[in-house]
Design a protein around this motif. Sequence first.
Motif, mmCIF file in Angstrom:
data_model
loop_
_atom_site.group_PDB
_atom_site.id
_atom_site.type_symbol
_atom_site.label_atom_id
_atom_site.label_comp_id
_atom_site.label_asym_id
_atom_site.label_seq_id
_atom_site.Cartn_x
_atom_site.Cartn_y
_atom_site.Cartn_z
ATOM 1 N N LEU A 16 14.925 -29.384 146.947
ATOM 2 C CA LEU A 16 13.691 -28.863 146.361
ATOM 3 C C LEU A 16 13.989 -27.769 145.342
ATOM 4 C CD1 LEU A 16 11.426 -28.696 149.542
ATOM 5 C CD2 LEU A 16 11.384 -30.395 147.712
ATOM 6 N N TRP A 17 14.990 -26.946 145.621
ATOM 7 C CA TRP A 17 15.364 -25.910 144.651
ATOM 8 C C TRP A 17 15.925 -26.554 143.367
ATOM 9 C CZ3 TRP A 17 13.845 -21.090 144.811
ATOM 10 C CH2 TRP A 17 13.529 -20.510 146.038
ATOM 11 N N ARG A 18 16.735 -27.602 143.538
ATOM 12 C CA ARG A 18 17.254 -28.286 142.347
ATOM 13 C C ARG A 18 16.112 -28.922 141.549
ATOM 14 N NH1 ARG A 18 21.716 -29.665 145.906
ATOM 15 N NH2 ARG A 18 20.698 -31.625 146.482
ATOM 16 N N ALA A 19 15.148 -29.485 142.273
ATOM 17 C CA ALA A 19 13.994 -30.073 141.576
ATOM 18 C C ALA A 19 13.185 -29.008 140.837
ATOM 19 C CB ALA A 19 13.111 -30.809 142.588
ATOM 20 N N LEU A 20 13.066 -27.819 141.430
ATOM 21 C CA LEU A 20 12.340 -26.737 140.770
ATOM 22 C C LEU A 20 13.050 -26.299 139.496
ATOM 23 C CD1 LEU A 20 10.083 -24.642 140.715
ATOM 24 C CD2 LEU A 20 11.482 -23.180 142.197
ATOM 25 N N THR A 21 14.374 -26.248 139.526
ATOM 26 C CA THR A 21 15.140 -25.887 138.326
ATOM 27 C C THR A 21 14.857 -26.868 137.196
ATOM 28 O OG1 THR A 21 16.891 -24.958 139.722
ATOM 29 C CG2 THR A 21 17.444 -25.438 137.437
ATOM 30 N N ALA A 22 14.892 -28.158 137.534
ATOM 31 C CA ALA A 22 14.615 -29.176 136.512
ATOM 32 C C ALA A 22 13.165 -29.097 136.048
ATOM 33 C CB ALA A 22 14.919 -30.561 137.079
ATOM 34 N N TYR A 23 12.248 -28.847 136.970
ATOM 35 C CA TYR A 23 10.822 -28.765 136.627
ATOM 36 C C TYR A 23 10.565 -27.647 135.632
ATOM 37 C CZ TYR A 23 5.788 -28.111 137.195
ATOM 38 O OH TYR A 23 4.441 -27.968 136.962
ATOM 39 N N ARG A 24 11.172 -26.494 135.824
ATOM 40 C CA ARG A 24 10.957 -25.361 134.912
ATOM 41 C C ARG A 24 11.449 -25.684 133.499
ATOM 42 N NH1 ARG A 24 10.873 -20.046 136.645
ATOM 43 N NH2 ARG A 24 12.722 -19.586 135.399
ATOM 44 N N LEU A 25 12.600 -26.339 133.403
ATOM 45 C CA LEU A 25 13.139 -26.685 132.084
ATOM 46 C C LEU A 25 12.256 -27.710 131.378
ATOM 47 C CD1 LEU A 25 16.939 -26.924 132.964
ATOM 48 C CD2 LEU A 25 15.830 -25.141 131.619
ATOM 49 N N ALA A 61 17.518 -18.309 130.760
ATOM 50 C CA ALA A 61 18.346 -17.217 131.285
ATOM 51 C C ALA A 61 18.292 -17.126 132.805
ATOM 52 C CB ALA A 61 17.905 -15.894 130.667
ATOM 53 N N THR A 62 17.215 -17.596 133.396
ATOM 54 C CA THR A 62 17.037 -17.429 134.848
ATOM 55 C C THR A 62 17.184 -18.742 135.613
ATOM 56 O OG1 THR A 62 14.629 -17.712 134.639
ATOM 57 C CG2 THR A 62 15.504 -15.467 134.511
ATOM 58 N N ARG A 63 17.745 -19.757 135.000
ATOM 59 C CA ARG A 63 17.832 -21.041 135.701
ATOM 60 C C ARG A 63 18.711 -20.964 136.948
ATOM 61 N NH1 ARG A 63 21.154 -21.226 131.360
ATOM 62 N NH2 ARG A 63 23.271 -22.083 131.626
ATOM 63 N N ARG A 64 19.683 -20.057 136.965
ATOM 64 C CA ARG A 64 20.526 -19.906 138.163
ATOM 65 C C ARG A 64 19.811 -19.156 139.278
ATOM 66 N NH1 ARG A 64 25.735 -21.393 137.218
ATOM 67 N NH2 ARG A 64 26.400 -21.567 135.022
ATOM 68 N N ARG A 65 18.747 -18.431 138.930
ATOM 69 C CA ARG A 65 18.029 -17.662 139.949
ATOM 70 C C ARG A 65 17.146 -18.544 140.830
ATOM 71 N NH1 ARG A 65 18.128 -12.176 139.066
ATOM 72 N NH2 ARG A 65 17.410 -12.132 141.224
ATOM 73 N N VAL A 66 16.959 -19.786 140.420
ATOM 74 C CA VAL A 66 16.181 -20.716 141.242
ATOM 75 C C VAL A 66 17.084 -21.821 141.786
ATOM 76 C CG1 VAL A 66 13.960 -20.288 140.177
ATOM 77 C CG2 VAL A 66 15.492 -21.956 139.141
ATOM 78 N N ALA A 67 18.354 -21.476 141.979
ATOM 79 C CA ALA A 67 19.302 -22.454 142.517
ATOM 80 C C ALA A 67 19.272 -22.507 144.040
ATOM 81 C CB ALA A 67 20.732 -22.141 142.042
ATOM 82 N N CYS A 72 17.347 -16.329 144.855
ATOM 83 C CA CYS A 72 15.978 -16.164 144.364
ATOM 84 C C CYS A 72 15.322 -15.018 145.126
ATOM 85 C CB CYS A 72 15.188 -17.461 144.549
ATOM 86 S SG CYS A 72 13.542 -17.419 143.810
ATOM 87 N N THR A 73 15.351 -13.845 144.552
ATOM 88 C CA THR A 73 14.843 -12.657 145.235
ATOM 89 C C THR A 73 13.339 -12.512 145.049
ATOM 90 O OG1 THR A 73 15.254 -11.243 143.323
ATOM 91 C CG2 THR A 73 17.056 -11.519 144.898
ATOM 92 N N LYS A 74 12.756 -11.663 145.856
ATOM 93 C CA LYS A 74 11.320 -11.398 145.745
ATOM 94 C C LYS A 74 10.997 -10.738 144.405
ATOM 95 C CE LYS A 74 9.442 -9.808 149.436
ATOM 96 N NZ LYS A 74 8.980 -8.893 150.525
ATOM 97 N N SER A 253 21.260 -22.619 153.533
ATOM 98 C CA SER A 253 20.651 -23.506 152.554
ATOM 99 C C SER A 253 21.485 -24.748 152.256
ATOM 100 C CB SER A 253 20.370 -22.767 151.231
ATOM 101 O OG SER A 253 19.462 -21.727 151.455
ATOM 102 N N LEU A 254 22.771 -24.717 152.544
ATOM 103 C CA LEU A 254 23.609 -25.895 152.365
ATOM 104 C C LEU A 254 23.755 -26.669 153.656
ATOM 105 C CD1 LEU A 254 26.440 -24.505 150.072
ATOM 106 C CD2 LEU A 254 24.505 -25.931 149.435
#
Length: 401
Positions: A16-25, A61-67, A72-74, A253-254
Motif C-alpha cells: 500500500l505504501w508503494r502504491a501511494l508513492t506511485a499515486y502521488r507521482l 523531493a518527498t517520494r522516499r518519505r512515503v516508502a 513517514c512521520t507525523k 513493515s517488511l
Amino acid sequence: MVKRERVVRMSVEQPLWRALTAYRLITMVYAVLLFASAYRDFDRPWIAAGYLAVLAAWTLATRRRVAGAAVCTKRFLVADLSVALVGILLTPLADTHERITAGGPTLPTIWTAGAVLGFALKGGWRWACVASSFVAAANVVQRGEPTRDTVHNVLLVWVASVAIGYVVEVARASEATLARALEIEAATRERERLARDIHDGVLQVLAMVQRRGTELGGEAAELGRMAGEQEVALRTLVSSGLVHTSRVSRDESLGALVDTYEVDEPADEGETDLRTLLAPHAGAKVSFAEPGTPVRLPAAAARELASAVGAALDNVRQHAGEGARAWILVEDWGDEVIVTVRDDGPGIPAGRLDQAEGEGRMGVALSIRGRLRDLGGTAELVSVPGQGTEVELKVPRGRTR
C-alpha cells in the motif's frame, strides 16, 4: 548481543505504501497536465503555475518519505496535507468564478487524496477521519457553499481513506498474531531440541544413578534419591520451555521479526517472567503447572511473590511431613495473577495460626500475607484437618510496585 532472524517476509501494508508513492507521482503529473490544457481559462494562471511547480517539487523531493510507516512521520504528514489544503484554498484566486461554480477541479485535484491516504496508512481510520475533515472544510471554503459535487467528492475521499485505514489496522493485528505464532513455534522447536539433547545425556545419567543407588542401598541410596529428585526437576524445567533466551516478535513493515536476546533478563525492561522464578521449586514432591505464555510482572513484585511461594513450600516441608506432596498452579487472568500452593498433608488445626502468631511465630503472617499486602494483593489460606492446606496468592497487575 542481539541476533535477528527474519522468519517471514510478508506484509499487507508495504504494498500500500508503494502504491501511494506511485499515486502521488501520477496525480501530480495529472494536475500539471490538466492546468496546461486549460491555462487560458484562468484569471491568474501565474498563481496556478507557481503552486503546481511547488507541488511537483514537493512530490518528487518527498517520494522516499512515503516508502513506509517508519520514515513517514507525523510532521511530514501534516506538511503534506498543508500543501494540499493551500492548493485548494488558492483555487479561487487563480481560477474564474464561473469555472469554480460549474464544478471545476481544484489546483491539486485528486492529489489531495494521496495526502489523506498517507494519514490512513500511518495512523489507521481515526487519523484518516481527521485528515478528511480538514479537506472537507477547505473544499467548502473554496466553493463558498456545500454543493452536491463537493459533498460527493469529500464523501468519496472520506469513505476510501477510512476503509483503507481500517484494513491497515486489521493487517497490522494479523501480522502481530502471525509473529507471535512464529515465536511460539520457534521456541517449541528449540525446546524439543534441548529436550532431546538433555534426554540423551544428563537425564539418562541421573536415572542410572537413581537406579543403581537404590540397588546398592546405604549412602548410595540417598545419592540415588537426590539424583531422582534432580531428574524430575530437570524434566519439569525442560518441558515448560523456560530457557534464559528471550524472544520478542515485532513487525517492521517488511514482515514479522523475531529478536533473540541472549541475556538472563527478559526483553521487557523492568519486568520478568514469574514462571522462571517458580520453576526451580519443582521436584519429585512438588508439581508445577503454569500457562504456556510468559506471566509478566514487575521484577520486584515477581520476586516477592516467588518468595511468598517459597515460604508456603517451607511450611509444607516443616509441618506436613516427609511424605507430603505439593502442587503449584500459576494462573494469569490479565488484570491479576493467581498462584495456588496446595499440599496433601494433615492440614492445620482450627485456631493454630492465631496461636502461632500470638506466640511470636510470624511465618504465615509476615512471609506470606505481609508480602502480598505490600504488593496490594491478598493471601487466603484454607486448611481442612486431614485433607491438606491450600494457599491462594493474588496479585493485581495495576497495583504492583
